[in-house]
Design a protein around this motif. Structure first.
Motif, PDB file in Angstrom:
ATOM      1  N   THR A  94       0.969  -1.519  -0.067  1.00  0.00           N
ATOM      2  CA  THR A  94      -0.118  -0.026   0.209  1.00  0.00           C
ATOM      3  C   THR A  94       0.784   1.254  -0.666  1.00  0.00           C
ATOM      4  OG1 THR A  94      -1.387  -1.526   1.782  1.00  0.00           O
ATOM      5  CG2 THR A  94      -1.650   0.912   1.016  1.00  0.00           C
ATOM      6  N   ASP A 112       1.254  -3.969  -9.195  1.00  0.00           N
ATOM      7  CA  ASP A 112       1.083  -4.288  -7.914  1.00  0.00           C
ATOM      8  C   ASP A 112       1.465  -5.688  -7.835  1.00  0.00           C
ATOM      9  OD1 ASP A 112       0.358  -4.847  -5.088  1.00  0.00           O
ATOM     10  OD2 ASP A 112      -1.740  -4.444  -5.978  1.00  0.00           O
ATOM     11  N   THR A 163       5.158  -6.292  -1.280  1.00  0.00           N
ATOM     12  CA  THR A 163       4.601  -6.577   0.702  1.00  0.00           C
ATOM     13  C   THR A 163       5.585  -7.021   0.464  1.00  0.00           C
ATOM     14  OG1 THR A 163       2.875  -6.617   1.801  1.00  0.00           O
ATOM     15  CG2 THR A 163       3.251  -8.090   0.233  1.00  0.00           C
ATOM     16  N   LYS A 173       4.087 -10.778   2.367  1.00  0.00           N
ATOM     17  CA  LYS A 173       3.983 -12.521   1.622  1.00  0.00           C
ATOM     18  C   LYS A 173       4.232 -13.090   1.443  1.00  0.00           C
ATOM     19  CE  LYS A 173      -0.478  -9.177   0.706  1.00  0.00           C
ATOM     20  NZ  LYS A 173      -1.570  -9.295   1.047  1.00  0.00           N
TER      21      LYS A 173
HETATM   22  C1  LIG Z   1      -3.135  -7.556  -5.061  1.00  0.00           C
HETATM   23  C2  LIG Z   1      -2.921  -6.788  -3.505  1.00  0.00           C
HETATM   24  N1  LIG Z   1      -2.664  -5.257  -3.850  1.00  0.00           N
HETATM   25  C3  LIG Z   1      -2.053  -4.287  -2.835  1.00  0.00           C
HETATM   26  C4  LIG Z   1      -2.209  -5.231  -1.849  1.00  0.00           C
HETATM   27  C5  LIG Z   1      -2.203  -4.465  -0.618  1.00  0.00           C
HETATM   28  O1  LIG Z   1      -0.872  -5.331   0.917  1.00  0.00           O
HETATM   29  P1  LIG Z   1      -0.014  -4.608   2.086  1.00  0.00           P
HETATM   30  O2  LIG Z   1      -1.587  -4.968   2.923  1.00  0.00           O
HETATM   31  O3  LIG Z   1       0.734  -5.497   2.142  1.00  0.00           O
HETATM   32  O4  LIG Z   1      -0.322  -3.091   1.501  1.00  0.00           O
HETATM   33  C6  LIG Z   1      -3.235  -7.126  -1.119  1.00  0.00           C
HETATM   34  C7  LIG Z   1      -2.312  -7.116   0.436  1.00  0.00           C
HETATM   35  O5  LIG Z   1      -3.857  -8.044   0.110  1.00  0.00           O
HETATM   36  C8  LIG Z   1      -3.644  -7.426  -2.290  1.00  0.00           C
HETATM   37  O6  LIG Z   1      -3.733  -8.673  -2.097  1.00  0.00           O
END
Ligand SMILES: Cc1ncc(COP(=O)(O)O)c(C=O)c1O
Length: 387
Positions: free
Chosen positions: A74, A175, A198, A201
């Protein structure tokens, strides 16, 4: 024993090596990097820079200093979107996006800073590169798309899209929250200018880690300004990377764990992890006594007949007669199985599937998920579906 099938939210448990790496690093040298110039500060800086080099290797980023750390995907997405778009720009996105892409873009559109095109997805939950091409306007600056949807699990044709975006002179923001660590990524090959990742995950690090890889073509204004631990004389944020986008003390505990996670991935190879996850999905579908009782949104055919080709290790289903939240609660309370029901922070993706506002039940596997885990999940779902 508890079964964890919510790896798309965060991978859990982490490999033992990750836990040990965090503990040993923070006990030995958990200082604030670069701030003091004493031995421990230098060690912390070196650890962070080594993590940049490992991530650069994983993503094919030629200059490790262009890997900028933040809190999560994010944070990286906000850095990119708010740092790149200017008044009067047009941006292209899609219905498959997580709110961490949709919301910052929607907000800029609502404030009339930018105009926005949201592309539909095909019946196979893919974004058509030709649609991307057709959506271009003379003022299109940014194309922001997910690599792998956290709702449908489909991997998007980013190589074809990247070539189009490059030829049109815009910037491509990917993303990679669901793909980094699970799908091979090469920013040069696929013309990715901005890669948001991120750490918690498939990269196997702890929460509070992630960031943005910034390509040479992208000029990103800092949106978090502050101390950088180096030259403090400049009245504004320095130009050099990574400091330009990294104001404030970084999450060194987290990055120490992320370093170990990425090291493990480079050792094992991302392809082997994806193969493991796809095999688990196949076992899950094959273990269901009556798979036809579930609604699959096309995933069952791809998993069973095409070895999950073009998908990451997650599947969203529904059981007719049960709300997704109800299925999630039964799995949790009666079977000790953790899944994620609902909208998964991706409302447009569920509108595309026709599952808004209740959503689906998402099961997502990871590096440490076993055959036994998915077989037991299949038994539980059979039992629920049988009423
Ligand atoms: C496709 C996608 N984009 C962005 C995010 C955001 O990730 P984070 O919560 O690590 O910021 C997620 C998290 O579930 C995601 O699945």
């Amino acid at each position: 024993m508890a079964i964890y099938l919510d790896n798309a939210a965060t991978s859990y448990p982490k490999p033992e090596e990750v836990y040990r790496a965090i503990e040993s690093f923070v006990r030995a040298s958990g200082a604030n990097p670069g701030r003091g110039g004493h031995r421990r500060a230098v060690e912390a800086e070196a650890m962070i820079n080594e993590t940049r080099r490992l991530l650069a290797r994983l993503f094919g980023v030629p200059r490790p200093e262009r890997i900028v750390f933040g809190h999560n995907a994010t944070d990286g997405l906000n850095m990119a979107i708010k740092g790149v778009l200017r008044p009067g720009d047009h941006a292209i996105t899609s219905v498959l996006e997580h709110n961490s892409v949709s919301r910052p873009l929607n907000q800029l559109e609502e404030e009339r800073v930018i105009t926005l095109t949201r592309l539909p997805a095909s019946a196979d939950h893919l974004i058509d590169p030709d649609e991307v091409e057709r959506a271009f306007r003379p003022n299109t600056r940014l194309v922001a798309l997910t690599h792998a949807s956290n709702v449908t699990g489909t991997i998007q044709p980013i190589a074809a899209i990247g070539r189009i975006v490059r030829a049109r002179g815009a910037l491509f923001l990917l993303d990679a929250a669901q793909s980094a660590g699970a799908v091979a990524i090469d920013v040069e090959r696929d013309c990715i200018d901005l890669l948001a990742f991120t750490g918690h995950k498939a990269l196997l690090g702890p929460t509070g880690t992630g960031g943005l890889a910034v390509g040479d073509r992208a000029t990103v204004r800092p949106w978090r300004e502050g101390g950088t631990g180096g030259d403090s004389t400049r009245p504004v944020q320095p130009e050099e990377f990574p400091h330009r986008l990294e104001g404030g003390t970084p999450n060194i505990f987290g990055i120490a764990g992320l370093r170990e996670g990425v090291r493990l991935l480079l050792e094992r190879g991302v392809e082997s992890i994806l193969a493991h996850e796809r095999a688990l999905l196949k076992t899950f579908v094959a273990s269901l006594k009556r798979p036809e009782r579930l609604v699959w949104y096309g995933a069952d055919r791809v998993i069973a007949d095409r070895n999950s080709e073009g998908r990451v290790g997650l599947v969203g289903v529904n059981i007719p007669g049960f709300a997704p939240a109800e299925v999630g609660a039964i799995l949790d309370d009666q079977f000790d199985i953790a899944v994620r029901p609902g909208l998964h922070c991706a409302p447009y993706a569920h509108k595309h599937l026709g599952t808004f506002p209740q959503g689906t039940v998402r099961l997502s596997v990871g590096i440490l998920t076993t055959d036994d885990d998915v077989r037991r999940a299949a038994e539980a779902i059979d039992e629920i579906a049988a009423g």
